[in-house]
Design a protein around this motif. Structure first.
Motif, PDB file in Angstrom:
ATOM      1  N   GLU A  68      -3.063  -6.544   8.997  1.00 56.19           N
ATOM      2  CA  GLU A  68      -2.916  -7.344  10.214  1.00 56.19           C
ATOM      3  C   GLU A  68      -3.145  -8.829   9.962  1.00 56.19           C
ATOM      4  OE1 GLU A  68      -3.493  -3.225  11.338  1.00 56.19           O
ATOM      5  OE2 GLU A  68      -4.806  -4.520  10.167  1.00 56.19           O
ATOM      6  N   LEU A  69      -4.170  -9.148   9.168  1.00 56.19           N
ATOM      7  CA  LEU A  69      -4.581 -10.544   9.010  1.00 56.19           C
ATOM      8  C   LEU A  69      -3.808 -11.294   7.931  1.00 56.19           C
ATOM      9  CD1 LEU A  69      -8.469 -10.241   9.318  1.00 56.19           C
ATOM     10  CD2 LEU A  69      -6.809 -10.810  11.091  1.00 56.19           C
ATOM     11  N   ARG A  70      -3.268 -10.553   6.966  1.00 53.67           N
ATOM     12  CA  ARG A  70      -2.646 -11.225   5.837  1.00 53.67           C
ATOM     13  C   ARG A  70      -1.193 -10.800   5.653  1.00 53.67           C
ATOM     14  NH1 ARG A  70      -7.782 -11.212   1.581  1.00 53.67           N
ATOM     15  NH2 ARG A  70      -9.010 -12.702   2.778  1.00 53.67           N
ATOM     16  N   ARG A  71      -0.566 -10.441   6.730  1.00 59.79           N
ATOM     17  CA  ARG A  71       0.842 -10.064   6.679  1.00 59.79           C
ATOM     18  C   ARG A  71       1.690 -11.220   7.188  1.00 59.79           C
ATOM     19  NH1 ARG A  71       4.724  -7.850  10.103  1.00 59.79           N
ATOM     20  NH2 ARG A  71       6.391  -6.845   8.928  1.00 59.79           N
ATOM     21  N   TYR A  72       2.679 -11.603   6.384  1.00 61.11           N
ATOM     22  CA  TYR A  72       3.592 -12.685   6.745  1.00 61.11           C
ATOM     23  C   TYR A  72       5.012 -12.150   6.642  1.00 61.11           C
ATOM     24  CZ  TYR A  72      -0.633 -15.391   5.954  1.00 61.11           C
ATOM     25  OH  TYR A  72      -1.913 -15.861   6.001  1.00 61.11           O
ATOM     26  N   ALA A  99       0.831  -1.214   0.000  1.00 63.14           N
ATOM     27  CA  ALA A  99       0.000   0.000   0.000  1.00 63.14           C
ATOM     28  C   ALA A  99       0.859   1.254   0.000  1.00 63.14           C
ATOM     29  CB  ALA A  99      -0.935  -0.013   1.204  1.00 63.14           C
ATOM     30  N   ASN A 100       1.943   1.220   0.752  1.00 66.73           N
ATOM     31  CA  ASN A 100       2.836   2.373   0.793  1.00 66.73           C
ATOM     32  C   ASN A 100       3.453   2.639  -0.574  1.00 66.73           C
ATOM     33  OD1 ASN A 100       4.143   4.354   2.691  1.00 66.73           O
ATOM     34  ND2 ASN A 100       5.986   3.415   1.874  1.00 66.73           N
ATOM     35  N   GLU A 101       3.800   1.584  -1.325  1.00 72.87           N
ATOM     36  CA  GLU A 101       4.346   1.753  -2.659  1.00 72.87           C
ATOM     37  C   GLU A 101       3.294   2.295  -3.621  1.00 72.87           C
ATOM     38  OE1 GLU A 101       7.351   1.737  -3.498  1.00 72.87           O
ATOM     39  OE2 GLU A 101       8.220   0.820  -1.711  1.00 72.87           O
ATOM     40  N   LEU A 102       2.051   1.879  -3.445  1.00 75.15           N
ATOM     41  CA  LEU A 102       0.970   2.418  -4.267  1.00 75.15           C
ATOM     42  C   LEU A 102       0.824   3.920  -4.022  1.00 75.15           C
ATOM     43  CD1 LEU A 102      -1.638  -0.443  -3.767  1.00 75.15           C
ATOM     44  CD2 LEU A 102      -0.466   0.104  -5.907  1.00 75.15           C
ATOM     45  N   GLU A 111      -6.230   2.497  -0.451  1.00 77.13           N
ATOM     46  CA  GLU A 111      -7.310   2.654   0.534  1.00 77.13           C
ATOM     47  C   GLU A 111      -7.951   1.314   0.865  1.00 77.13           C
ATOM     48  OE1 GLU A 111      -9.503   6.837   0.304  1.00 77.13           O
ATOM     49  OE2 GLU A 111      -9.526   5.826  -1.626  1.00 77.13           O
ATOM     50  N   GLN A 112      -8.180   0.500  -0.144  1.00 77.29           N
ATOM     51  CA  GLN A 112      -8.798  -0.806   0.094  1.00 77.29           C
ATOM     52  C   GLN A 112      -7.973  -1.631   1.068  1.00 77.29           C
ATOM     53  OE1 GLN A 112      -9.270  -2.564  -3.779  1.00 77.29           O
ATOM     54  NE2 GLN A 112     -11.116  -1.393  -4.265  1.00 77.29           N
ATOM     55  N   ILE A 113      -6.656  -1.538   0.946  1.00 73.62           N
ATOM     56  CA  ILE A 113      -5.780  -2.293   1.839  1.00 73.62           C
ATOM     57  C   ILE A 113      -5.746  -1.691   3.232  1.00 73.62           C
ATOM     58  CG2 ILE A 113      -3.376  -2.969   2.273  1.00 73.62           C
ATOM     59  CD1 ILE A 113      -3.007  -3.087  -0.788  1.00 73.62           C
TER      60      ILE A 113
END
Length: 226
Positions: A95-99, A65-68, A86-88
């Motif tokens: 939180e839920l999909r960060r690895y 998101a930061n790169e976007l 924004e969607q992200i």
């Protein structure tokens, strides 16, 4: 069935994510391979560095998101980039999909041998190494016809897993025209990434990215774009 929750990944999660990333990122072959094991290859991703850098953005929605936002502010202020960020950031995805991945000699890194072994055993992907024993110069990842078919089948049977495919396509679009070394250099521009000691997991920048989005909203940028 695989659940999408943040933290450490399983071998099967890694295999599915890498398969969908290879499907999105594979370049068409300039010529048909002569090696029998590659007779059904439909594309290839060249260099481990490129695969790892693309995987980093899939595994870290906050950095993606930061790169976007970077591309939005530094380019022609394409509202699509802002909408995707924004969607992200307005969801629980960071939180839920960060690895998290390890910081290694060439940036973000995670061992993929187990995932690739699963894909190879199922005749979905073949990895080929260039160089000599003890001095490997390049990894090439070939996507086979069966692999592409499996991506389509998985998306139909398990809609929740199509997130991996959607994010992979977004990451590949973001990296379009950027070489592996340039991708590495771009990710190093983030202080949290750069300053992570070797062998430690790269920390989240979710709060910073969300604050950045809030600042854009406060200064009227988002309203002006809309």
């Amino acid at each position: 069935m695989i659940t999408l929750t943040g933290g450490r990944t399983t071998r099967m999660q890694d295999a599915i994510r890498i398969l969908m990333l290879l499907d999105a990122a594979a370049e068409p072959l300039a010529e048909a391979p002569t090696e029998p094991a590659l007779s059904t290859a439909v594309g290839v991703v060249r260099t481990q560095i490129r695969l790892q850098k693309l995987d980093f953005w899939v595994r870290n929605p906050d950095y993606l998101a930061n790169e976007l936002l970077n591309d939005f502010e530094n380019g022609d202020r394409d509202p699509t980039l802002l909408m995707l960020a924004e969607q992200i950031l307005d969801s629980e995805e960071p939180e839920l999909r960060r690895y998290p991945m390890l910081r290694y000699l060439f940036g973000a890194y995670e061992q993929l041998d187990d995932a690739l072994a699963i894909l190879r055993q199922a005749d979905l992907v073949v990895r080929r190494l260039r160089g000599a024993p003890g001095h490997i110069t390049q990894h090439d990842y070939y996507l086979l016809e069966q692999g592409r078919a499996k991506v389509s089948e998985t998306a139909q049977k398990y809609p929740a897993l199509d997130w991996y495919s959607a994010r992979s396509k977004l990451v590949v679009a973001l990296a379009d025209g950027i070489g592996a070394t340039q991708l590495k250099d771009r990710q190093y521009l983030q202080e949290e990434y750069l300053n992570t000691p070797h062998g430690f997991r790269i920390p989240s920048i979710t709060d910073r990215a969300r604050n950045r989005l809030s600042d854009l909203r406060l200064d009227g940028t988002i309203k002006d774009v809309g």
